[in-house]
Write a protein that holds these residues in place. Structure first.
Motif, PDB file in Angstrom:
ATOM      1  N   GLN A 417     -11.842   4.518  14.118  1.00  0.00           N
ATOM      2  CA  GLN A 417     -11.626   5.245  12.874  1.00  0.00           C
ATOM      3  C   GLN A 417     -10.521   4.585  12.047  1.00  0.00           C
ATOM      4  OE1 GLN A 417     -12.061   9.710  12.532  1.00  0.00           O
ATOM      5  NE2 GLN A 417      -9.970   9.489  13.145  1.00  0.00           N
ATOM      6  N   ILE A 418     -10.710   4.585  10.724  1.00  0.00           N
ATOM      7  CA  ILE A 418      -9.673   4.034   9.860  1.00  0.00           C
ATOM      8  C   ILE A 418      -8.697   5.148   9.507  1.00  0.00           C
ATOM      9  CG2 ILE A 418      -9.176   2.876   7.678  1.00  0.00           C
ATOM     10  CD1 ILE A 418     -12.159   1.923   7.771  1.00  0.00           C
ATOM     11  N   SER A 419      -7.480   5.058  10.053  1.00  0.00           N
ATOM     12  CA  SER A 419      -6.476   6.067   9.744  1.00  0.00           C
ATOM     13  C   SER A 419      -5.385   5.472   8.855  1.00  0.00           C
ATOM     14  CB  SER A 419      -5.857   6.618  11.033  1.00  0.00           C
ATOM     15  OG  SER A 419      -6.842   7.314  11.753  1.00  0.00           O
ATOM     16  N   ASP A 420      -5.489   4.162   8.660  1.00  0.00           N
ATOM     17  CA  ASP A 420      -4.504   3.470   7.840  1.00  0.00           C
ATOM     18  C   ASP A 420      -4.652   3.914   6.382  1.00  0.00           C
ATOM     19  OD1 ASP A 420      -2.787   1.662   6.711  1.00  0.00           O
ATOM     20  OD2 ASP A 420      -4.328   0.091   6.597  1.00  0.00           O
ATOM     21  N   GLU A 421      -3.587   4.516   5.847  1.00  0.00           N
ATOM     22  CA  GLU A 421      -3.674   5.111   4.512  1.00  0.00           C
ATOM     23  C   GLU A 421      -3.994   4.083   3.427  1.00  0.00           C
ATOM     24  OE1 GLU A 421      -0.633   7.797   3.394  1.00  0.00           O
ATOM     25  OE2 GLU A 421      -0.934   9.053   5.167  1.00  0.00           O
ATOM     26  N   ALA A 422      -3.416   2.907   3.571  1.00  0.00           N
ATOM     27  CA  ALA A 422      -3.641   1.875   2.547  1.00  0.00           C
ATOM     28  C   ALA A 422      -5.121   1.506   2.475  1.00  0.00           C
ATOM     29  CB  ALA A 422      -2.802   0.639   2.865  1.00  0.00           C
ATOM     30  N   ALA A 423      -5.753   1.393   3.648  1.00  0.00           N
ATOM     31  CA  ALA A 423      -7.163   1.006   3.680  1.00  0.00           C
ATOM     32  C   ALA A 423      -8.030   2.101   3.063  1.00  0.00           C
ATOM     33  CB  ALA A 423      -7.587   0.741   5.119  1.00  0.00           C
ATOM     34  N   ILE A 424      -7.713   3.346   3.395  1.00  0.00           N
ATOM     35  CA  ILE A 424      -8.505   4.448   2.832  1.00  0.00           C
ATOM     36  C   ILE A 424      -8.280   4.535   1.323  1.00  0.00           C
ATOM     37  CG2 ILE A 424      -8.909   6.938   2.878  1.00  0.00           C
ATOM     38  CD1 ILE A 424      -8.041   6.915   5.817  1.00  0.00           C
ATOM     39  N   ALA A 425      -7.014   4.372   0.933  1.00  0.00           N
ATOM     40  CA  ALA A 425      -6.684   4.453  -0.493  1.00  0.00           C
ATOM     41  C   ALA A 425      -7.427   3.382  -1.282  1.00  0.00           C
ATOM     42  CB  ALA A 425      -5.177   4.304  -0.689  1.00  0.00           C
ATOM     43  N   ALA A 426      -7.530   2.187  -0.711  1.00  0.00           N
ATOM     44  CA  ALA A 426      -8.233   1.096  -1.394  1.00  0.00           C
ATOM     45  C   ALA A 426      -9.697   1.468  -1.597  1.00  0.00           C
ATOM     46  CB  ALA A 426      -8.116  -0.188  -0.564  1.00  0.00           C
ATOM     47  N   ALA A 427     -10.302   2.075  -0.548  1.00  0.00           N
ATOM     48  CA  ALA A 427     -11.712   2.469  -0.641  1.00  0.00           C
ATOM     49  C   ALA A 427     -11.874   3.555  -1.704  1.00  0.00           C
ATOM     50  CB  ALA A 427     -12.210   2.969   0.720  1.00  0.00           C
ATOM     51  N   ILE A 428     -10.916   4.477  -1.772  1.00  0.00           N
ATOM     52  CA  ILE A 428     -10.992   5.549  -2.768  1.00  0.00           C
ATOM     53  C   ILE A 428     -10.883   4.962  -4.179  1.00  0.00           C
ATOM     54  CG2 ILE A 428      -9.783   7.571  -3.707  1.00  0.00           C
ATOM     55  CD1 ILE A 428      -9.002   8.287  -0.814  1.00  0.00           C
ATOM     56  N   ASP A 429      -9.943   4.050  -4.351  1.00  0.00           N
ATOM     57  CA  ASP A 429      -9.764   3.439  -5.670  1.00  0.00           C
ATOM     58  C   ASP A 429     -11.048   2.785  -6.142  1.00  0.00           C
ATOM     59  OD1 ASP A 429      -7.191   4.287  -5.788  1.00  0.00           O
ATOM     60  OD2 ASP A 429      -6.302   2.413  -5.048  1.00  0.00           O
ATOM     61  N   ALA A 430     -11.698   2.078  -5.220  1.00  0.00           N
ATOM     62  CA  ALA A 430     -12.940   1.392  -5.577  1.00  0.00           C
ATOM     63  C   ALA A 430     -13.996   2.409  -6.027  1.00  0.00           C
ATOM     64  CB  ALA A 430     -13.446   0.579  -4.385  1.00  0.00           C
ATOM     65  N   VAL A 431     -14.094   3.525  -5.323  1.00  0.00           N
ATOM     66  CA  VAL A 431     -15.087   4.548  -5.662  1.00  0.00           C
ATOM     67  C   VAL A 431     -14.762   5.166  -7.023  1.00  0.00           C
ATOM     68  CG1 VAL A 431     -15.942   6.863  -5.037  1.00  0.00           C
ATOM     69  CG2 VAL A 431     -15.784   5.066  -3.288  1.00  0.00           C
ATOM     70  N   ILE A 432     -13.472   5.425  -7.255  1.00  0.00           N
ATOM     71  CA  ILE A 432     -13.070   6.039  -8.535  1.00  0.00           C
ATOM     72  C   ILE A 432     -13.375   5.098  -9.706  1.00  0.00           C
ATOM     73  CG2 ILE A 432     -11.057   6.747  -9.920  1.00  0.00           C
ATOM     74  CD1 ILE A 432      -9.930   8.060  -7.404  1.00  0.00           C
ATOM     75  N   THR A 433     -13.070   3.811  -9.525  1.00  0.00           N
ATOM     76  CA  THR A 433     -13.335   2.840 -10.580  1.00  0.00           C
ATOM     77  C   THR A 433     -14.827   2.730 -10.849  1.00  0.00           C
ATOM     78  OG1 THR A 433     -11.541   1.621  -9.522  1.00  0.00           O
ATOM     79  CG2 THR A 433     -12.646   0.536 -11.374  1.00  0.00           C
ATOM     80  N   GLY A 434     -15.606   2.734  -9.808  1.00  0.00           N
ATOM     81  CA  GLY A 434     -17.057   2.545  -9.942  1.00  0.00           C
ATOM     82  C   GLY A 434     -17.783   3.779 -10.467  1.00  0.00           C
ATOM     83  N   ASN A 435     -17.133   4.941 -10.511  1.00  0.00           N
ATOM     84  CA  ASN A 435     -17.810   6.171 -10.939  1.00  0.00           C
ATOM     85  C   ASN A 435     -17.009   6.913 -12.018  1.00  0.00           C
ATOM     86  OD1 ASN A 435     -20.173   6.575  -8.815  1.00  0.00           O
ATOM     87  ND2 ASN A 435     -18.363   5.879  -7.668  1.00  0.00           N
TER      88      ASN A 435
END
Ligand SMILES: [Zn+2]
Length: 480
Positions: A417-435
């Motif tokens: 599981q990815i618990s690293d906040e930076a990694a999750i935050a990066a994935a969230i940023d990508a989703v926000i930018t793309g939508n």
């Protein structure tokens, strides 16, 4: 006028002794026809029965577990009738002096615990089996079952609904399985049930005319057949009709009972004491030794599970239904102490696979979907945050399929599981930018879209994002 049903059950349980009750033939199910036979169980003239001590011991075990009085002196009788599967022309059974008297079986009902009284438990020998050719050309007979030891367990007419009948049978079967004296396999006929059903006006003390139902080879059939029969009897009485005392057969395909024979044609079995066997005398010492050897029984174990593991009553009920499942559960909890977490997996995926693969038709399950220790390891991986619950489901399926350990599977497939906040935050940023459009809608108040964003981030991380962290971060990034 309203009516209440009155049900009494007669159970025949085949005992798991290695040999038959009056001879040395194997009593194992499934041998080629007529292989397990000898002059005694074939009823040859001049042959004499010799009682199997182990079968009596099993009978006493059942009696003690059901709180019966164990008769120190009981007697064998001949029950005379002719049928092709009964070569002697009589069945050796206990009649007026049975091995066990009285007793109770406790069941759980919607209104609490109820004790169903037992009339008696007696011993007898099983008959052979007629096999009727589907084309009607021939009838065959297999004597392998002839002389297999049986217990007949007779309840008092204290059962008041089909549900109670089902609960009684389940509890009784579980008890016999815990005692390791019967495998309880209804399909193979080692646990069979006949029901006596009558109805009477509510408040009446006298019993109505009773009907015996045969041919029910599953708990579900017993519940359905008694339900049908109760309705049928009430309808007859409401229309002013009269019931006849008779035997009826359950037809599971059409879901009706059909009349088989009325009691006018009932057998007169001409019982008399069996001259070839002495009375059965049981010593106090023997009964006490058997009492000491009894295992922890289902009721006690269920209560202990609630206390010791703090699991809900329902879980304790399901987990202790079979001794081997309860053993498996306890072993897993010994390896990793999260009793409720382990319980969820046992009650869910483990039981599902056991049922799918019909592993529970044997008395003891040998072929577990996964070893208890590995199930414990899987629960530990979830609790430590190493994998998510969703990923765990996939890991479990892989464990069943490949026989690998959960740690091995997680490592090989990179499922941590990815618990690293930076990694999750990066994935969230990508989703926000793309939508951007959806984000705007969300900010205007379409809150339902939150789930959509979660889904997108999970997709981007192959389901490995720690759900709690993902939720927190997403919420703060979306400004809510
Ligand atoms: Zn034999």
């Amino acid at each position: 006028m309203s009516y209440e049903p009155v049900i009494g059950l007669e159970v025949h349980a085949e005992l798991l002794t290695a040999s038959k009750v009056f001879c040395g033939c194997s009593s194992k199910f499934g041998a080629p026809p007529n292989q397990n036979t000898c002059p005694v169980c074939l009823g040859m003239p001049g042959s004499l029965p010799v009682l199997n001590r182990r079968a009596v011991e099993f009978g006493i075990r059942a009696g003690l577990a059901a709180h019966c009085r164990i008769a120190r002196y009981s007697r064998w009788a001949r029950k005379n009738y002719f049928y092709p599967d009964l070569p002697k022309g009589y069945q050796i059974s206990q009649y007026e002096l049975p091995l066990c008297l009285g007793g109770t079986i406790e069941i759980n009902t919607d209104s609490g615990v109820k004790r169903i009284g037992l009339t008696r438990i007696h011993m007898e020998e099983d008959t052979g089996k007629n096999i009727h050719d589907a084309h009607g050309d021939a009838s065959l007979v297999d004597f392998n079952r002839c002389g297999v030891p049986l217990l007949e367990i007779v309840s008092e007419p204290q059962i008041r609904s089909p549900q109670e009948a089902g609960a009684y049978l389940r509890q009784l079967r579980t008890t016999l399985q815990y005692l390791e004296i019967c495998d309880g396999n209804m399909e193979e006929g080692s646990f069979r049930c006949d029901a006596n059903v009558s109805v009477r006006p509510v408040g009446a003390t006298q019993l109505g005319t009773k009907v015996e139902i045969k041919n029910m080879n599953s708990f579900r059939n017993v519940e359905r057949a008694t339900e049908y029969e109760i309705k049928r009897q009430i309808e007859v009485l409401k229309e002013g009709g009269r019931l006849v005392q008779e035997t009826r057969l359950w037809d599971p395909d059409r879901e009706v009972t059909r009349s088989m024979r009325s009691k006018e044609f009932a057998h007169d079995y001409r019982y008399f004491p069996e001259p070839d066997l002495p009375p059965l005398v049981v010593s106090d010492d023997w009964v006490e030794a058997i009492q000491r050897s009894l295992p922890e029984l289902p009721d006690a174990r269920r209560q202990r599970f609630v206390q010791e593991y703090d699991v809900p009553e329902y879980d304790a009920d399901v987990l202790t239904m079979r001794k081997d499942i309860a053993d498996y559960y306890e072993e897993a909890v010994r390896h990793y102490r999260n009793p409720k977490g382990v319980s969820n997996w046992v009650m869910g995926d483990i039981l599902r696979i056991i049922r799918e693969r019909k592993l529970d038709t044997a008395l003891v399950i040998h072929d577990w979907p996964v070893p208890a220790e590995r199930l414990a390891a899987l629960v530990q991986l979830i609790d430590s945050g190493e994998i998510s619950g969703k990923i765990a489901k996939a890991v479990f399926e892989e464990m069943v399929r490949t026989g690998k350990t959960p740690v091995q599977i997680v490592a090989e497939q990179g499922l941590t599981q990815i618990s690293d906040e930076a990694a999750i935050a990066a994935a969230i940023d990508a989703v926000i930018t793309g939508n951007a459009e959806k984000v705007a809608e969300y900010c205007r108040g379409k809150e339902k879209l939150f789930g959509f964003f979660v889904g997108q981030v999970m997709k981007a991380t192959q389901g490995k994002a720690n759900p709690q962290k993902l939720n927190e971060l997403l919420r703060s990034k979306l400004g809510k």
